[in-house]
Design an enzyme around this catalytic site. Structure first.
Site, PDB file in Angstrom:
ATOM      1  N   ASN A   9      19.608  32.410  40.413  1.00  8.83           N
ATOM      2  CA  ASN A   9      17.793  32.418  41.191  1.00  8.83           C
ATOM      3  C   ASN A   9      18.854  33.646  41.312  1.00  8.83           C
ATOM      4  OD1 ASN A   9      16.352  33.545  43.195  1.00  8.83           O
ATOM      5  ND2 ASN A   9      16.654  32.210  44.716  1.00  8.83           N
ATOM      6  N   LYS A  11      16.374  36.255  41.170  1.00 18.50           N
ATOM      7  CA  LYS A  11      15.477  37.165  42.958  1.00 18.50           C
ATOM      8  C   LYS A  11      14.789  37.942  42.004  1.00 18.50           C
ATOM      9  CE  LYS A  11      18.603  34.817  46.420  1.00 18.50           C
ATOM     10  NZ  LYS A  11      18.999  35.489  47.622  1.00 18.50           N
ATOM     11  N   HIS A  94      11.785  29.113  49.219  1.00 12.36           N
ATOM     12  CA  HIS A  94      13.283  29.600  49.071  1.00 12.36           C
ATOM     13  C   HIS A  94      13.723  30.418  51.251  1.00 12.36           C
ATOM     14  CE1 HIS A  94      16.401  33.001  48.902  1.00 12.36           C
ATOM     15  NE2 HIS A  94      16.979  31.996  47.792  1.00 12.36           N
ATOM     16  N   GLU A  96      13.778  33.341  51.510  1.00  8.45           N
ATOM     17  CA  GLU A  96      12.730  34.944  51.727  1.00  8.45           C
ATOM     18  C   GLU A  96      11.641  34.591  51.279  1.00  8.45           C
ATOM     19  OE1 GLU A  96      15.616  35.680  48.647  1.00  8.45           O
ATOM     20  OE2 GLU A  96      17.334  35.632  50.100  1.00  8.45           O
ATOM     21  N   GLU A 166      19.701  25.582  52.717  1.00  8.34           N
ATOM     22  CA  GLU A 166      19.915  26.603  51.999  1.00  8.34           C
ATOM     23  C   GLU A 166      19.942  27.145  53.679  1.00  8.34           C
ATOM     24  OE1 GLU A 166      19.606  28.456  47.839  1.00  8.34           O
ATOM     25  OE2 GLU A 166      18.282  28.954  49.133  1.00  8.34           O
ATOM     26  N   GLY A 172      23.855  35.004  51.094  1.00 10.30           N
ATOM     27  CA  GLY A 172      23.765  36.908  49.992  1.00 10.30           C
ATOM     28  C   GLY A 172      25.114  37.255  51.620  1.00 10.30           C
ATOM     29  N   SER A 212      25.573  31.636  49.304  1.00  9.00           N
ATOM     30  CA  SER A 212      27.293  31.889  48.604  1.00  9.00           C
ATOM     31  C   SER A 212      28.175  31.069  48.109  1.00  9.00           C
ATOM     32  CB  SER A 212      28.152  32.685  50.186  1.00  9.00           C
ATOM     33  OG  SER A 212      27.116  33.666  51.037  1.00  9.00           O
TER      34      SER A 212
HETATM   35  P1  PGA Z   1      23.408  33.592  47.429  1.00 11.14           P
HETATM   36  O1  PGA Z   1      22.039  32.815  47.520  1.00 11.14           O
HETATM   37  O2  PGA Z   1      24.558  32.465  46.392  1.00 11.14           O
HETATM   38  O3  PGA Z   1      23.567  34.450  47.014  1.00 11.14           O
HETATM   39  O4  PGA Z   1      24.020  33.111  49.052  1.00 11.14           O
HETATM   40  C1  PGA Z   1      21.504  31.891  47.157  1.00 11.14           C
HETATM   41  C2  PGA Z   1      19.721  31.852  47.069  1.00 11.14           C
HETATM   42  O5  PGA Z   1      19.116  32.652  47.747  1.00 11.14           O
HETATM   43  O6  PGA Z   1      19.510  30.501  46.560  1.00 11.14           O
END
Ligand code: PGA
Length: 249
Positions: A9, A11, A94, A96, A166, A172, A212
Site C-alpha cells: 500500500n 498510500k 483501511h 486511515e 491491521e 506506521g 509495521s
Molecule cells: P505500515 O502500514 O506497514 O507502514 O505500518 C501498513 C498499512 O497501513 O497498510
C-alpha cells in the site's frame, strides 16, 4: 488450499515517475516470486503503474473507491473509473479511511458489495485501536468490522475477499503485534467467517497481517498458522524492503 498474498500500500506517496521506477524494480525482482502480489499506488499513478504491471505476477490495486458507481460526488473515484484503468483489486476500510476520514462499517460494506459486483477483488481491512486492545476488546472490534463489512456478500464471492488484520496502534509506528497476538486475532476472524459461511470457506480465506511489517519480522509472522500474507505500508515504498518481505523465508 491457502496461498501467501503480499500487498504493498503506497498510500499518498510518489510522483508518476517515482511510482514507475518502483513498479519496474518490483516486476524484475519478483518475477520468480512464488506468492500472490499486489501493488496499490495512488490514483494518479494507477495508469502508469498499470502499464508496467500488465501481464506480470503483480496485481494492480487501488487504495479506496466511492460507494456509488457515478454521479455528483466531487473528489471521489468510482469503480467504473478504476476498472477502466485496469485495476484488479481495491483496499477498503483501511484504518486511515475509518479513523481520519470517518468511514463507518455501513459505508465500507456498500463499497465492498459494489467492488464485488464489478468483479474486483477486495482487501477488507479490520483492526482495533490501542484503547480497544487495552480494554480487552480487540477480538470483538475485529469481529464486528468483519461481520458488518461482509454483510450481504454471497458465499460465492468470498473467494475474491482477503481480510487484512491491521491493529491501528501498529500501523506506521514501528510497533508490530507479536506473531502470537496477531495469530490469535486471525484465528478469531477465521472462526467468525466459518460461522457465517461454513468451515470450507473459512479454511480457504486469506488473512493478511498489516502494521509495521518489515524484512526482519515477516518470516516470523508468516510462519503462524493463520497468517497468510501481509499488507505492507512503509516498507512497500522501496524494492529493497518490499522484495525481502515478498520473498520471505
Ligand atoms: P505500515 O502500514 O506497514 O507502514 O505500518 C501498513 C498499512 O497501513 O497498510
Amino acid at each position: 488450499m491457502r496461498h501467501y498474498y503480499i500487498a504493498g500500500n503506497w498510500k499518498m506517496h510518489k510522483s508518476r515517475s517515482e511510482a514507475a521506477e518502483l513498479a519496474r524494480a518490483l516486476v524484475s525482482q519478483l518475477k520468480d516470486g512464488k506468492h500472490k502480489y499486489l501493488a496499490a499506488p495512488s490514483f494518479t499513478s494507477l495508469e502508469t503503474v498499470g502499464a508496467i504491471l500488465k501481464g506480470t505476477n503483480i496485481l494492480l490495486g487501488a487504495q479506496n473507491m466511492a460507494a456509488e458507481e457515478q454521479g455528483a460526488h466531487t473528489g471521489e473515484v468510482s469503480v467504473l473509473q478504476l476498472k477502466d484503468l485496469g485495476v484488479q483489486a481495491v483496499i477498503l476500510g483501511h484504518s486511515e479511511r475509518r479513523h481520519t476520514y470517518k468511514e463507518d462499517d455501513a459505508l465500507i460494506n456498500r463499497k465492498v458489495r459494489l467492488a464485488l459486483q464489478h468483479g474486483l477483488e477486495v482487501i477488507l481491512c479490520v483492526g482495533e485501536l490501542l484503547e480497544e486492545r487495552e480494554a480487552g476488546k480487540a477480538e470483538a472490534v475485529c469481529e464486528a468490522q468483519t461481520v458488518k463489512g461482509l454483510e450481504g456478500v454471497a458465499k460465492e464471492s468470498l473467494a475474491r475477499i482477503t481480510i487484512a488484520y491491521e491493529p491501528v496502534w501498529a500501523i506506521g509506528t514501528g510497533k508490530t503485534a507479536t506473531p502470537e497476538d496477531a495469530d490469535a486475532i486471525h484465528a478469531h476472524i477465521r472462526r467468525v467467517v466459518g460461522r457465517l459461511y461454513g468451515a470450507d470457506a473459512a479454511a480457504a480465506l486469506i488473512i493478511q497481517y498489516g502494521g509495521s511489517v518489515k524484512p526482519d519480522n515477516a518470516a516470523q509472522l508468516m510462519a503462524k498458522e493463520n497468517i497468510d500474507g501481509a499488507l505492507v505500508g512503509g516498507a512497500a515504498l522501496k524494492a529493497d524492503t518490499f522484495v525481502p518481505i515478498a520473498k520471505f523465508g
